[in-house]
Design a protein around this motif. Sequence first.
Motif, PDB file in Angstrom:
ATOM      1  N   VAL A 126       0.845  -1.195   0.000  1.00  0.00           N
ATOM      2  CA  VAL A 126       0.000   0.000   0.000  1.00  0.00           C
ATOM      3  C   VAL A 126       0.878   1.241   0.000  1.00  0.00           C
ATOM      4  N   ILE A 127       0.553   2.209  -0.868  1.00  0.00           N
ATOM      5  CA  ILE A 127       1.234   3.505  -0.841  1.00  0.00           C
ATOM      6  C   ILE A 127       0.180   4.604  -0.880  1.00  0.00           C
ATOM      7  N   THR A 128       0.596   5.798  -0.484  1.00  0.00           N
ATOM      8  CA  THR A 128      -0.265   6.974  -0.504  1.00  0.00           C
ATOM      9  C   THR A 128       0.298   7.964  -1.509  1.00  0.00           C
ATOM     10  N   VAL A 129      -0.569   8.495  -2.368  1.00  0.00           N
ATOM     11  CA  VAL A 129      -0.157   9.443  -3.406  1.00  0.00           C
ATOM     12  C   VAL A 129      -0.976  10.725  -3.258  1.00  0.00           C
ATOM     13  N   VAL A 130      -0.296  11.863  -3.373  1.00  0.00           N
ATOM     14  CA  VAL A 130      -0.959  13.160  -3.355  1.00  0.00           C
ATOM     15  C   VAL A 130      -1.576  13.391  -4.740  1.00  0.00           C
ATOM     16  N   PRO A 131      -2.866  13.747  -4.819  1.00  0.00           N
ATOM     17  CA  PRO A 131      -3.541  13.854  -6.113  1.00  0.00           C
ATOM     18  C   PRO A 131      -2.854  14.751  -7.142  1.00  0.00           C
ATOM     19  N   SER A 179     -11.357  19.320  -1.656  1.00  0.00           N
ATOM     20  CA  SER A 179     -12.075  19.454  -2.920  1.00  0.00           C
ATOM     21  C   SER A 179     -11.881  18.196  -3.761  1.00  0.00           C
ATOM     22  N   VAL A 180     -12.994  17.526  -4.110  1.00  0.00           N
ATOM     23  CA  VAL A 180     -12.884  16.361  -4.990  1.00  0.00           C
ATOM     24  C   VAL A 180     -12.674  16.795  -6.438  1.00  0.00           C
ATOM     25  N   ARG A 181     -12.925  18.045  -6.749  1.00  0.00           N
ATOM     26  CA  ARG A 181     -12.698  18.537  -8.112  1.00  0.00           C
ATOM     27  C   ARG A 181     -11.223  18.769  -8.388  1.00  0.00           C
ATOM     28  N   THR A 182     -10.459  19.179  -7.362  1.00  0.00           N
ATOM     29  CA  THR A 182      -9.034  19.472  -7.559  1.00  0.00           C
ATOM     30  C   THR A 182      -8.114  18.517  -6.810  1.00  0.00           C
ATOM     31  N   GLY A 183      -8.627  17.842  -5.779  1.00  0.00           N
ATOM     32  CA  GLY A 183      -7.804  16.973  -4.945  1.00  0.00           C
ATOM     33  C   GLY A 183      -7.210  17.681  -3.749  1.00  0.00           C
ATOM     34  N   GLU A 184      -7.500  18.969  -3.601  1.00  0.00           N
ATOM     35  CA  GLU A 184      -6.954  19.726  -2.468  1.00  0.00           C
ATOM     36  C   GLU A 184      -7.387  19.105  -1.149  1.00  0.00           C
ATOM     37  N   GLY A 185      -6.420  18.925  -0.238  1.00  0.00           N
ATOM     38  CA  GLY A 185      -6.702  18.392   1.087  1.00  0.00           C
ATOM     39  C   GLY A 185      -6.965  16.908   1.129  1.00  0.00           C
ATOM     40  N   LEU A 186      -6.735  16.206   0.002  1.00  0.00           N
ATOM     41  CA  LEU A 186      -7.023  14.780  -0.086  1.00  0.00           C
ATOM     42  C   LEU A 186      -5.773  13.991  -0.465  1.00  0.00           C
ATOM     43  N   VAL A 187      -5.786  12.692  -0.168  1.00  0.00           N
ATOM     44  CA  VAL A 187      -4.759  11.766  -0.642  1.00  0.00           C
ATOM     45  C   VAL A 187      -5.452  10.493  -1.111  1.00  0.00           C
TER      46      VAL A 187
END
Length: 197
Positions: free
Chosen positions: A143-148, A172-180
Motif C-alpha cells: 500500500v502507498i499513498t499518493v498526493v492527487p 475538494s474532490v474537483r481538484t484533490g486539495e486536502g485529499l490523498v
Amino acid sequence: MRVHTRHTPSFGVARISLAAGEAVEADPATLVASSFGVTPTRSGRGRSASVFTAPAEGGWLDLAPAEPGDVHPLEFDGKIGWSVVRDSVLARPATVRRDHPWPALQALFGGDAGFLEHFSGTGLLLLASRGPVDSFTLRAGEVITVVPRFLLAYPDTVQVRLRAVDPSGPQSVRTGEGLVLDFAGPATLLVQARGRD
C-alpha cells in the motif's frame, strides 16, 4: 496509430503516424505540424477537441502539451481500463473511449465529477505529464499513498481509497486539495514528477 516521442522528459513532443483514413482526437492548440492533407474537423466535444484524419496515403501530426513535461503513450489491451487525471490526455483514437459516468469513480467521489476520468478500449492513449513520468510497481498487498496533484493514471486492477489529510481542513474532490489516495497492489501507477497547480 503509431507514436514516437522526442525531447522527453522535459519538453515532450509526440509524432503520431496514421494509416489511410485513420483518425485521432486532440486539442488543436497542441498541434505543432502535420503532413500535408491531414484534416481537422470539430469533434463535437466543444472548442477544445478536433478529430485529425489522415488522407489516402496516410500521414502524421506532431503534438506538444501546453506546458513543459513528458508525453507518455499508454497501451490499452481491451481488458483493463485506466483512471486518468482530468485534462492530461493529449490524444486518443476512437478505439479508446472516455467512460462517463464510470461507477467506480462515482463511488470514489460520491457522485461528483472529481479530478479523474475513466478510459477503456484498445490502442494508445497519449498522456501529457507535468515533468517526467514516473511509476510505482506495487506487489500484492503493498500500500502507498499518493498526493492527487502528482497522480497521472492508474489501472482498474488496483484498489484505491480517497481520504482527507485533515478531516477538519479544506477539501475538494474537483481538484484533490486536502485529499490523498491510498493504493493497494498488485498494480503499476503512473505519477508526474511535477505537481499540477
